[in-house]
Motif scaffolding. Structure first.
Motif, PDB file in Angstrom:
ATOM      1  N   ALA A  22      64.729  58.621  37.873  1.00  0.00           N
ATOM      2  CA  ALA A  22      65.246  57.393  38.475  1.00  0.00           C
ATOM      3  C   ALA A  22      64.679  56.134  37.832  1.00  0.00           C
ATOM      4  N   GLU A  23      63.514  56.253  37.191  1.00  0.00           N
ATOM      5  CA  GLU A  23      62.876  55.102  36.548  1.00  0.00           C
ATOM      6  C   GLU A  23      63.199  55.008  35.063  1.00  0.00           C
ATOM      7  N   GLY A  24      64.067  55.906  34.584  1.00  0.00           N
ATOM      8  CA  GLY A  24      64.451  55.863  33.177  1.00  0.00           C
ATOM      9  C   GLY A  24      63.536  56.617  32.243  1.00  0.00           C
ATOM     10  N   ARG A  25      62.524  57.324  32.790  1.00  0.00           N
ATOM     11  CA  ARG A  25      61.643  58.128  31.940  1.00  0.00           C
ATOM     12  C   ARG A  25      62.349  59.421  31.548  1.00  0.00           C
ATOM     13  N   PHE A  26      62.090  59.892  30.324  1.00  0.00           N
ATOM     14  CA  PHE A  26      62.662  61.158  29.899  1.00  0.00           C
ATOM     15  C   PHE A  26      62.018  62.285  30.706  1.00  0.00           C
ATOM     16  N   PHE A  27      62.866  63.157  31.260  1.00  0.00           N
ATOM     17  CA  PHE A  27      62.389  64.186  32.178  1.00  0.00           C
ATOM     18  C   PHE A  27      62.381  65.555  31.514  1.00  0.00           C
ATOM     19  N   VAL A  28      61.253  66.258  31.635  1.00  0.00           N
ATOM     20  CA  VAL A  28      61.112  67.626  31.141  1.00  0.00           C
ATOM     21  C   VAL A  28      60.725  68.498  32.326  1.00  0.00           C
ATOM     22  N   ASP A  29      61.509  69.522  32.607  1.00  0.00           N
ATOM     23  CA  ASP A  29      61.296  70.349  33.789  1.00  0.00           C
ATOM     24  C   ASP A  29      60.321  71.486  33.487  1.00  0.00           C
ATOM     25  N   ARG A  30      59.070  71.110  33.228  1.00  0.00           N
ATOM     26  CA  ARG A  30      57.986  72.064  33.010  1.00  0.00           C
ATOM     27  C   ARG A  30      56.756  71.586  33.774  1.00  0.00           C
ATOM     28  N   CYS A  31      55.741  72.443  33.858  1.00  0.00           N
ATOM     29  CA  CYS A  31      54.493  72.049  34.506  1.00  0.00           C
ATOM     30  C   CYS A  31      53.836  70.946  33.688  1.00  0.00           C
ATOM     31  N   GLY A  32      53.631  69.792  34.304  1.00  0.00           N
ATOM     32  CA  GLY A  32      53.073  68.661  33.573  1.00  0.00           C
ATOM     33  C   GLY A  32      51.570  68.695  33.411  1.00  0.00           C
ATOM     34  N   THR A  33      50.888  69.505  34.224  1.00  0.00           N
ATOM     35  CA  THR A  33      49.423  69.530  34.191  1.00  0.00           C
ATOM     36  C   THR A  33      48.889  69.893  32.815  1.00  0.00           C
ATOM     37  N   TYR A  34      49.557  70.834  32.151  1.00  0.00           N
ATOM     38  CA  TYR A  34      49.043  71.339  30.873  1.00  0.00           C
ATOM     39  C   TYR A  34      49.791  70.771  29.669  1.00  0.00           C
ATOM     40  N   PHE A  35      50.640  69.791  29.917  1.00  0.00           N
ATOM     41  CA  PHE A  35      51.296  69.121  28.793  1.00  0.00           C
ATOM     42  C   PHE A  35      50.335  68.145  28.118  1.00  0.00           C
ATOM     43  N   GLY A  36      49.411  67.581  28.893  1.00  0.00           N
ATOM     44  CA  GLY A  36      48.445  66.629  28.345  1.00  0.00           C
ATOM     45  C   GLY A  36      47.647  67.191  27.175  1.00  0.00           C
ATOM     46  N   PRO A  37      47.062  68.406  27.299  1.00  0.00           N
ATOM     47  CA  PRO A  37      46.332  68.970  26.168  1.00  0.00           C
ATOM     48  C   PRO A  37      47.208  69.193  24.932  1.00  0.00           C
TER      49      PRO A  37
ATOM     50  N   VAL B 135      57.637  56.061  24.079  1.00  0.00           N
ATOM     51  CA  VAL B 135      58.455  56.906  24.945  1.00  0.00           C
ATOM     52  C   VAL B 135      57.674  57.196  26.216  1.00  0.00           C
ATOM     53  N   GLU B 136      58.304  57.020  27.361  1.00  0.00           N
ATOM     54  CA  GLU B 136      57.696  57.387  28.637  1.00  0.00           C
ATOM     55  C   GLU B 136      58.298  58.699  29.109  1.00  0.00           C
ATOM     56  N   LEU B 137      57.421  59.623  29.493  1.00  0.00           N
ATOM     57  CA  LEU B 137      57.845  60.964  29.885  1.00  0.00           C
ATOM     58  C   LEU B 137      57.470  61.262  31.329  1.00  0.00           C
ATOM     59  N   ASN B 138      58.325  62.035  31.971  1.00  0.00           N
ATOM     60  CA  ASN B 138      58.030  62.614  33.276  1.00  0.00           C
ATOM     61  C   ASN B 138      58.109  64.125  33.089  1.00  0.00           C
ATOM     62  N   VAL B 139      56.955  64.764  32.987  1.00  0.00           N
ATOM     63  CA  VAL B 139      56.908  66.213  32.771  1.00  0.00           C
ATOM     64  C   VAL B 139      56.522  66.870  34.087  1.00  0.00           C
ATOM     65  N   GLY B 140      57.502  67.368  34.802  1.00  0.00           N
ATOM     66  CA  GLY B 140      57.247  68.032  36.075  1.00  0.00           C
ATOM     67  C   GLY B 140      56.529  67.171  37.084  1.00  0.00           C
ATOM     68  N   GLY B 141      56.738  65.831  37.044  1.00  0.00           N
ATOM     69  CA  GLY B 141      56.086  64.926  37.981  1.00  0.00           C
ATOM     70  C   GLY B 141      54.826  64.280  37.445  1.00  0.00           C
ATOM     71  N   GLU B 142      54.366  64.692  36.267  1.00  0.00           N
ATOM     72  CA  GLU B 142      53.221  64.056  35.604  1.00  0.00           C
ATOM     73  C   GLU B 142      53.764  63.087  34.551  1.00  0.00           C
ATOM     74  N   PHE B 143      53.196  61.874  34.485  1.00  0.00           N
ATOM     75  CA  PHE B 143      53.725  60.836  33.609  1.00  0.00           C
ATOM     76  C   PHE B 143      52.867  60.674  32.356  1.00  0.00           C
ATOM     77  N   TYR B 144      53.531  60.539  31.221  1.00  0.00           N
ATOM     78  CA  TYR B 144      52.851  60.378  29.939  1.00  0.00           C
ATOM     79  C   TYR B 144      53.548  59.290  29.129  1.00  0.00           C
ATOM     80  N   THR B 145      52.781  58.626  28.292  1.00  0.00           N
ATOM     81  CA  THR B 145      53.314  57.638  27.366  1.00  0.00           C
ATOM     82  C   THR B 145      52.874  58.021  25.962  1.00  0.00           C
ATOM     83  N   THR B 146      53.818  58.114  25.031  1.00  0.00           N
ATOM     84  CA  THR B 146      53.512  58.489  23.664  1.00  0.00           C
ATOM     85  C   THR B 146      54.581  57.893  22.751  1.00  0.00           C
ATOM     86  N   THR B 147      54.669  58.396  21.530  1.00  0.00           N
ATOM     87  CA  THR B 147      55.680  57.911  20.589  1.00  0.00           C
ATOM     88  C   THR B 147      56.557  59.060  20.139  1.00  0.00           C
TER      89      THR B 147
END
Length: 242
Positions: A66-81, A28-40
């Motif tokens: 626009a790129e088909g990534r699932f979008f979450v409208d939260r701050c992406g900086t702290y989603f990584g941890p 799954v590719e994610l766009n969390v507030g403009g930060e991009f992550y790849t996970t399952t």
């Protein structure tokens, strides 16, 4: 905030199984507030009772960018941890308060418990709870704020509630006429105080803001004081727009 249906939304589903016994969760590719992550999906659903797992359940509809990534409208900086904790079980060592707020939003309860035992959160939580216990009616007033805001939002895309904070009994008495005037003009007002504790008005407003945001609502970036009478006098109480 939750993932909601929108133009370009698609339903989450598992990929077709591979031939043979091998079964892997889809990437799954994610766009969390403009930060991009790849996970399952397996990682995102690791804690079935969490809001994060619910957001990516098989029946959920998710917004995509626009790129088909699932979008979450939260701050992406702290989603990584948070993602790293779900992958490895390792709690973060930096930005503890910020990650703690995001863990609360996503309802990652084991991580919340770990973070609450860390000095950065434990000391603040204990002091904060002790302070709020000395502010009469704090929880009830907070609930009233949410009810008033939701009632106003029915007819508009936003709501406005004035918060009047009085530090002592003298300010409380001085503010009575102004509060009656605001209420007569159909303004939504919630009063906090007075209280007998050392923390300041700014401390109380920080608590109000944190508790409102923890319920998924938005507040201004900074609560700006303004006097609640036309010609302010020294020592008179103030109101804040939330």
């Amino acid at each position: 905030m939750s993932l909601t249906s929108a133009p370009g939304a698609r339903r989450l589903s598992r990929a077709a199984p591979h031939a043979g016994p091998r079964t892997e969760s889809p990437v799954v590719e994610l766009n969390v507030g403009g930060e991009f992550y790849t996970t399952t999906l397996a990682t995102l659903r690791k804690l079935p009772c969490s809001k994060l797992a619910e957001m990516f359940s098989s029946s959920a509809k998710a917004c995509t960018d626009a790129e088909g990534r699932f979008f979450v409208d939260r701050c992406g900086t702290y989603f990584g941890p948070i993602l790293e904790y779900l992958r490895s079980g390792q709690p973060p060592m930096q930005h503890i308060p910020e990650v703690y707020r995001e863990a609360q939003y996503y309802e990652i309860k084991p991580l919340i418990k770990l973070l609450e035992d860390m000095p950065q959160i434990f000391g603040e939580q204990v002091a904060r709870k002790q302070f709020l216990l000395r502010v009469p009616g704090y929880s009830e007033n907070l609930e009233l704020m949410v009810r008033l805001a939701r009632a106003e939002a029915v007819a508009a895309r936003y709501s406005e509630v004035l918060v009047c904070v009085v530090r002592n009994e003298k300010d409380d008495a001085n503010c009575a006429d102004t509060l009656r005037l605001l209420e007569a003009n159909k303004r939504s007002v919630v009063k906090f105080g007075p209280w007998k504790a050392s923390p300041t008005i700014d401390d109380l407003l920080d608590c109000v803001k944190m508790d409102i945001q923890a319920q998924g609502y938005q507040c201004p970036g900074r609560l700006i004081p303004r006097y609640c009478i036309p010609r302010p006098l020294p020592g008179w109480p103030k109101t804040w727009k939330v």
